[in-house]
Write an enzyme that holds these catalytic residues in place. Structure first.
Site, PDB file in Angstrom:
ATOM      1  N   THR A   1      61.607  82.049  50.281  1.00 11.59           N
ATOM      2  CA  THR A   1      61.998  82.306  48.888  1.00 11.59           C
ATOM      3  C   THR A   1      62.449  83.729  48.619  1.00 11.59           C
ATOM      4  O   THR A   1      63.058  83.995  47.590  1.00 11.59           O
ATOM      5  CB  THR A   1      60.810  81.983  47.948  1.00 11.59           C
ATOM      6  OG1 THR A   1      59.679  82.745  48.359  1.00 11.59           O
ATOM      7  CG2 THR A   1      60.482  80.500  48.007  1.00 11.59           C
TER       8      THR A   1
ATOM      9  N   ASP B   1      43.892  94.548  58.157  1.00  6.65           N
ATOM     10  CA  ASP B   1      44.866  93.806  58.966  1.00  6.65           C
ATOM     11  C   ASP B   1      46.008  94.705  59.425  1.00  6.65           C
ATOM     12  O   ASP B   1      46.447  94.649  60.571  1.00  6.65           O
ATOM     13  CB  ASP B   1      45.446  92.635  58.175  1.00  6.65           C
ATOM     14  CG  ASP B   1      44.545  91.406  58.206  1.00  6.65           C
ATOM     15  OD1 ASP B   1      43.691  91.318  59.111  1.00  6.65           O
ATOM     16  OD2 ASP B   1      44.703  90.537  57.334  1.00  6.65           O
TER      17      ASP B   1
ATOM     18  N   SER C   1      22.549  65.495  66.187  1.00 13.48           N
ATOM     19  CA  SER C   1      21.729  64.442  65.585  1.00 13.48           C
ATOM     20  C   SER C   1      21.836  64.444  64.068  1.00 13.48           C
ATOM     21  O   SER C   1      21.306  63.555  63.413  1.00 13.48           O
ATOM     22  CB  SER C   1      20.261  64.608  66.008  1.00 13.48           C
ATOM     23  OG  SER C   1      19.757  65.855  65.573  1.00 13.48           O
TER      24      SER C   1
ATOM     25  N   ASN D   1      61.438  84.930  54.799  1.00 12.71           N
ATOM     26  CA  ASN D   1      60.616  84.013  54.022  1.00 12.71           C
ATOM     27  C   ASN D   1      61.524  82.982  53.367  1.00 12.71           C
ATOM     28  O   ASN D   1      62.715  83.212  53.182  1.00 12.71           O
ATOM     29  CB  ASN D   1      59.824  84.799  52.962  1.00 12.71           C
ATOM     30  CG  ASN D   1      58.899  83.931  52.142  1.00 12.71           C
ATOM     31  OD1 ASN D   1      59.266  83.537  51.051  1.00 12.71           O
ATOM     32  ND2 ASN D   1      57.730  83.627  52.658  1.00 12.71           N
TER      33      ASN D   1
ATOM     34  N   GLN E   1      41.271  95.242  63.985  1.00 14.26           N
ATOM     35  CA  GLN E   1      40.934  95.202  62.567  1.00 14.26           C
ATOM     36  C   GLN E   1      39.437  94.964  62.379  1.00 14.26           C
ATOM     37  O   GLN E   1      38.846  95.401  61.395  1.00 14.26           O
ATOM     38  CB  GLN E   1      41.768  94.149  61.828  1.00 14.26           C
ATOM     39  CG  GLN E   1      41.571  92.698  62.258  1.00 14.26           C
ATOM     40  CD  GLN E   1      40.388  92.031  61.613  1.00 14.26           C
ATOM     41  OE1 GLN E   1      39.980  92.422  60.520  1.00 14.26           O
ATOM     42  NE2 GLN E   1      39.825  91.037  62.273  1.00 14.26           N
TER      43      GLN E   1
ATOM     44  N   LYS F   1      42.331  84.610  49.898  1.00 12.90           N
ATOM     45  CA  LYS F   1      42.526  86.045  49.689  1.00 12.90           C
ATOM     46  C   LYS F   1      42.863  86.381  48.235  1.00 12.90           C
ATOM     47  O   LYS F   1      42.303  87.330  47.666  1.00 12.90           O
ATOM     48  CB  LYS F   1      43.630  86.550  50.621  1.00 12.90           C
ATOM     49  CG  LYS F   1      43.206  86.594  52.082  1.00 12.90           C
ATOM     50  CD  LYS F   1      44.237  87.322  52.923  1.00 12.90           C
ATOM     51  CE  LYS F   1      43.762  87.474  54.356  1.00 12.90           C
ATOM     52  NZ  LYS F   1      44.678  88.289  55.170  1.00 12.90           N
TER      53      LYS F   1
ATOM     54  N   SER G   1      37.268  80.071  63.828  1.00  5.76           N
ATOM     55  CA  SER G   1      37.320  81.538  63.794  1.00  5.76           C
ATOM     56  C   SER G   1      36.487  82.157  64.917  1.00  5.76           C
ATOM     57  O   SER G   1      35.345  81.765  65.162  1.00  5.76           O
ATOM     58  CB  SER G   1      36.816  82.058  62.446  1.00  5.76           C
ATOM     59  OG  SER G   1      36.727  83.469  62.477  1.00  5.76           O
TER      60      SER G   1
ATOM     61  N   LYS H   1       9.031  69.114  55.500  1.00  3.40           N
ATOM     62  CA  LYS H   1      10.430  69.137  55.931  1.00  3.40           C
ATOM     63  C   LYS H   1      11.298  68.495  54.850  1.00  3.40           C
ATOM     64  O   LYS H   1      11.058  67.359  54.455  1.00  3.40           O
ATOM     65  CB  LYS H   1      10.624  68.396  57.249  1.00  3.40           C
ATOM     66  CG  LYS H   1      12.100  68.342  57.678  1.00  3.40           C
ATOM     67  CD  LYS H   1      12.315  67.496  58.925  1.00  3.40           C
ATOM     68  CE  LYS H   1      13.796  67.346  59.233  1.00  3.40           C
ATOM     69  NZ  LYS H   1      14.043  66.434  60.381  1.00  3.40           N
TER      70      LYS H   1
ATOM     71  N   GLN I   1      25.172  70.524  62.758  1.00  5.16           N
ATOM     72  CA  GLN I   1      24.294  71.237  63.680  1.00  5.16           C
ATOM     73  C   GLN I   1      25.086  72.130  64.629  1.00  5.16           C
ATOM     74  O   GLN I   1      26.080  71.698  65.203  1.00  5.16           O
ATOM     75  CB  GLN I   1      23.490  70.246  64.532  1.00  5.16           C
ATOM     76  CG  GLN I   1      22.198  69.791  63.925  1.00  5.16           C
ATOM     77  CD  GLN I   1      21.418  68.910  64.881  1.00  5.16           C
ATOM     78  OE1 GLN I   1      21.816  68.699  66.016  1.00  5.16           O
ATOM     79  NE2 GLN I   1      20.302  68.370  64.416  1.00  5.16           N
TER      80      GLN I   1
ATOM     81  N   GLU J   1      12.725  67.417  70.032  1.00  2.87           N
ATOM     82  CA  GLU J   1      12.467  66.233  69.210  1.00  2.87           C
ATOM     83  C   GLU J   1      13.113  65.032  69.883  1.00  2.87           C
ATOM     84  O   GLU J   1      14.285  65.081  70.257  1.00  2.87           O
ATOM     85  CB  GLU J   1      13.061  66.404  67.808  1.00  2.87           C
ATOM     86  CG  GLU J   1      12.889  65.146  66.947  1.00  2.87           C
ATOM     87  CD  GLU J   1      13.692  65.201  65.657  1.00  2.87           C
ATOM     88  OE1 GLU J   1      13.131  64.896  64.599  1.00  2.87           O
ATOM     89  OE2 GLU J   1      14.897  65.537  65.726  1.00  2.87           O
TER      90      GLU J   1
ATOM     91  N   ARG K   1      12.651  57.053  62.976  1.00  3.62           N
ATOM     92  CA  ARG K   1      13.148  57.024  61.608  1.00  3.62           C
ATOM     93  C   ARG K   1      13.760  55.676  61.241  1.00  3.62           C
ATOM     94  O   ARG K   1      14.676  55.198  61.914  1.00  3.62           O
ATOM     95  CB  ARG K   1      14.182  58.137  61.410  1.00  3.62           C
ATOM     96  CG  ARG K   1      14.539  58.404  59.962  1.00  3.62           C
ATOM     97  CD  ARG K   1      15.345  59.682  59.844  1.00  3.62           C
ATOM     98  NE  ARG K   1      14.556  60.830  60.286  1.00  3.62           N
ATOM     99  CZ  ARG K   1      15.069  61.921  60.824  1.00  3.62           C
ATOM    100  NH1 ARG K   1      16.359  62.034  61.000  1.00  3.62           N
ATOM    101  NH2 ARG K   1      14.285  62.919  61.175  1.00  3.62           N
TER     102      ARG K   1
ATOM    103  N   HIS L   1      14.710  63.108  53.519  1.00  2.29           N
ATOM    104  CA  HIS L   1      16.114  63.297  53.861  1.00  2.29           C
ATOM    105  C   HIS L   1      16.996  62.767  52.732  1.00  2.29           C
ATOM    106  O   HIS L   1      16.878  61.618  52.334  1.00  2.29           O
ATOM    107  CB  HIS L   1      16.458  62.569  55.165  1.00  2.29           C
ATOM    108  CG  HIS L   1      15.792  63.150  56.368  1.00  2.29           C
ATOM    109  ND1 HIS L   1      14.460  62.929  56.645  1.00  2.29           N
ATOM    110  CD2 HIS L   1      16.257  63.961  57.350  1.00  2.29           C
ATOM    111  CE1 HIS L   1      14.140  63.566  57.762  1.00  2.29           C
ATOM    112  NE2 HIS L   1      15.215  64.202  58.208  1.00  2.29           N
TER     113      HIS L   1
END
Length: 469
Positions: free
Chosen positions: A377, A317, A195, A375, A456, A280, A231, A136, A199, A28, A59, A109
Site C-alpha cells: 500500500t 529490533d 496426559s 509494501n 536484540q 505490538k 518462539s 488438587k 503440558q 503418576e 479416573r 477437574h
C-alpha cells in the site's frame, strides 16, 4: 511430576524408567488407560517395580478419565494400590485408617473453564473439609489471565495444593507452580505423550525453564505472541538468566487481550515482556512511557515494568537487525572508505512496513543508507522491486512470504537477487527459506533471523535487568 497413560504394563514400566532418567521426582500412572487391567496382578508389578514414588490415578469418565466400569471395582483397585504403597486420588477411604506416611489427594477437574478466585477458594475449602491431605484443582484456561485465579488460591492455601490450568494458555501455571507454593506440577515425557492439554515436556520444564531454580521470590518475564509456542526467546533468555545467576524465568505467554494481561499481571515480580505479532500496536496503547526511539519508529518489541509499576516500551529490533547486517557486510569487506558504517551509502531495500520493517528502515536511515520500503500500500510494490536494480544492494525481508507452510514461494525471484550483496530474512521457520537459499547461490552473504534475535535479546536483557545477557 511425570504422568504416564500408556496402554500396557510393560509400556508403563519403560516410561517410568525414562521418567527417572530425565529427572522426574514422582510418577503418576493412569490405570484407566490400561487395556485388560487386572488389579491384583498389574498393580503389584507397577508399584513394586517403579523406580520413583508413585501416584495411582483411576479416573472415571465423569472426571475426565477413560474408566466406564463398576464404581466399586474402581475403588477396590485404589484401596489395593494404597495397601501396596501408592498414593491415590479417591476420597471414600480417607476416613479409614491410612498407612503411615500415606497422603491422600482429592482432586477436582473442570474441563470447561476457570471459575472466579472466590469459587476456586470455596471448592478448595470443601475438598479440605473431606479430610484430604493434598488439594488438587485443575481448570481449563480460556485466557492466560485464568492462571492468576489459581495462583491467588495456591499462595494462600492452608494445606498443600496442586493448582493446574490446562491448555496452552495455562502453561505458566505449570511452570510457575513452585513460585506460588504448588505442591507439585505435571509434565510429559515427550511432546506426543501429554496426559492433559498444555503440558510441557519434562525436558523443557527442567532444561528450558530451569524449573528447579524457581522460588517464591523468582521474577518472571516472557514473550507475548499469538501463536507463541514456536518462539525461541525462552531458550535465549533463560540461558542468559542462569549464566549470570539471576533469579528469574522467561516464559511463553499466549495472550488474546493485551490490556487484560497487563492489568492482571501487575505484581512487582512481573518484570516485563518481549512483544511481537500481532500485539505490538495494542500493547503500545497500554504503556505509561514510550522510549523516544520506539516512539519515532512507531513500533516496539520490549516492555519493562519499573519498580513504580509503570510500563515502558522500547525498540531493540533495529539494533539487533542492523548490527547483524553490518557484520555480514564486514565479511564482504564491503565498506566505503571513511564510512562510519558498512551500510553507509548503500541502497537498502526493506520488504514490509510492519513493526520489523519500520525498525529496519529507521536503523538503515541512521546508518546513512538510501532506504526503499516495499509494501502493498505504500512506496514500492513487490512487482516493482523486481525491476529496481543497482549493484551491491542490501535486502531485508520482514514479510511472511516463504514462511512455513508456504515454503516454496519467495518474495524476490532469483534472477533479481544477483544484484544484492547481502540478504537478511526475519522469518523464523524455516531457517533456510527459498529466498536465502537462492541468495546464497547467487553469491550474496545471508543473515538469519537468529542473528537478530540474539543481538536484540542482549539489549532486552539490559532493559529488563540492567545486566548484560
Amino acid at each position: 511430576m511425570y504422568s504416564i497413560d500408556r496402554t500396557t504394563v510393560d509400556q508403563m514400566l519403560i516410561e517410568m524408567r525414562k521418567a527417572k532418567e530425565i529427572g522426574a521426582d514422582v510418577v503418576e500412572i493412569r490405570l484407566d488407560c490400561l487395556r485388560n487391567f487386572s488389579p491384583h496382578q498389574d498393580l503389584e508389578i507397577l508399584i513394586k517395580r517403579s523406580p520413583l514414588p508413585t501416584l495411582v490415578t483411576y479416573r472415571p469418565v465423569w472426571e475426565g478419565g477413560q474408566y466406564e466400569g463398576d464404581e466399586n471395582k474402581r475403588q477396590d483397585a485404589l484401596r489395593l494400590a494404597m495397601q501396596l504403597g501408592a498414593t491415590h486420588d479417591f476420597n471414600n477411604s480417607i476416613h479409614r485408617k491410612k498407612p503411615e506416611n500415606f497422603k491422600v489427594i482429592v482432586s477436582s477437574h473442570n474441563f470447561h473453564n476457570t471459575p472466579s478466585a472466590e469459587a476456586i477458594g470455596n471448592l478448595a475449602a470443601r475438598i479440605q473439609a473431606t479430610g484430604a491431605d493434598i488439594v488438587k484443582i485443575a481448570t481449563t484456561a480460556l485466557d492466560i489471565t485464568d492462571c492468576a485465579q489459581i495462583f491467588r488460591i495456591m499462595v494462600h492455601s492452608q494445606i498443600p495444593m496442586i493448582g493446574i490450568v490446562m491448555g496452552e494458555r495455562g502453561l505458566i501455571s505449570l511452570v510457575l507452580s513452585p513460585k506460588f507454593g504448588g505442591y507439585l506440577t505435571y509434565s510429559a515425557l515427550e511432546a506426543g505423550a501429554i496426559s492433559a492439554p498444555g503440558q510441557p515436556t519434562a525436558k523443557d520444564l527442567l532444561d528450558l525453564y530451569n524449573f528447579r531454580l524457581i522460588r517464591p521470590d523468582t521474577k518472571f518475564y516472557g514473550i507475548i505472541e499469538k501463536p507463541v509456542g514456536h518462539s525461541k526467546s525462552p531458550l535465549l533468555f533463560n540461558a542468559a538468566f542462569k549464566s549470570v545467576g539471576l533469579n528469574a524465568v522467561y516464559l511463553h505467554f499466549l495472550v488474546d487481550d493485551v490490556k487484560m494481561f497487563f492489568d492482571t499481571y501487575s505484581r512487582p515480580d512481573f518484570g516485563g515482556t518481549s512483544c511481537t505479532i500481532p500485539h505490538k500496536e495494542a500493547a503500545l496503547k497500554c504503556m505509561d512511557e514510550i522510549d523516544p526511539i520506539a516512539k519515532k519508529i512507531g513500533a516496539m518489541n520490549n516492555i519493562c515494568r519499573r519498580p513504580d509499576g509503570k510500563l515502558t516500551a522500547f525498540n531493540t529490533d533495529y539494533i539487533g537487525a542492523i548490527s547483524a547486517i553490518e557484520d555480514g557486510l564486514r565479511e564482504l569487506n564491503s565498506v566505503n572508505p571513511g564510512a562510519s558504517s558498512p551500510l553507509a551509502g548503500k541502497l537498502f531495500v526493506v520488504l514490509g512496513a510492519g513493526g520489523a520493517g519500520k525498525s529496519l528502515a529507521y536503523g538503515g536511515a541512521q546508518k546513512g543508507t538510501r532506504v526503499v520500503v516495499v509494501n502493498r500500500t505504500i512506496a514500492m510494490t513487490l512487482e516493482e522491486v523486481e525491476h529496481f536494480l543497482e549493484e551491491g544492494m542490501v535486502l531485508a525481508n520482514t514479510i511472511s512470504v516463504g514462511m512455513k507452510p508456504h515454503i516454496d514461494v519467495t518474495p524476490i525471484p532469483k534472477h533479481a537477487l544477483k544484484h544484492y550483496c547481502l540478504v537478511f530474512n526475519a522469518i523464523y521457520t524455516p531457517k533456510d527459506t527459498r529466498l536465502l537459499r537462492e541468495a546464497k547461490e547467487t553469491g550474496a552473504v545471508i543473515v538469519y533471523r537468529t542473528e537478530m534475535l540474539i543481538r536484540q535479546g542482549f539489549e532486552q536483557c539490559l532493559n529488563f535487568t540492567g545486566l548484560p545477557g
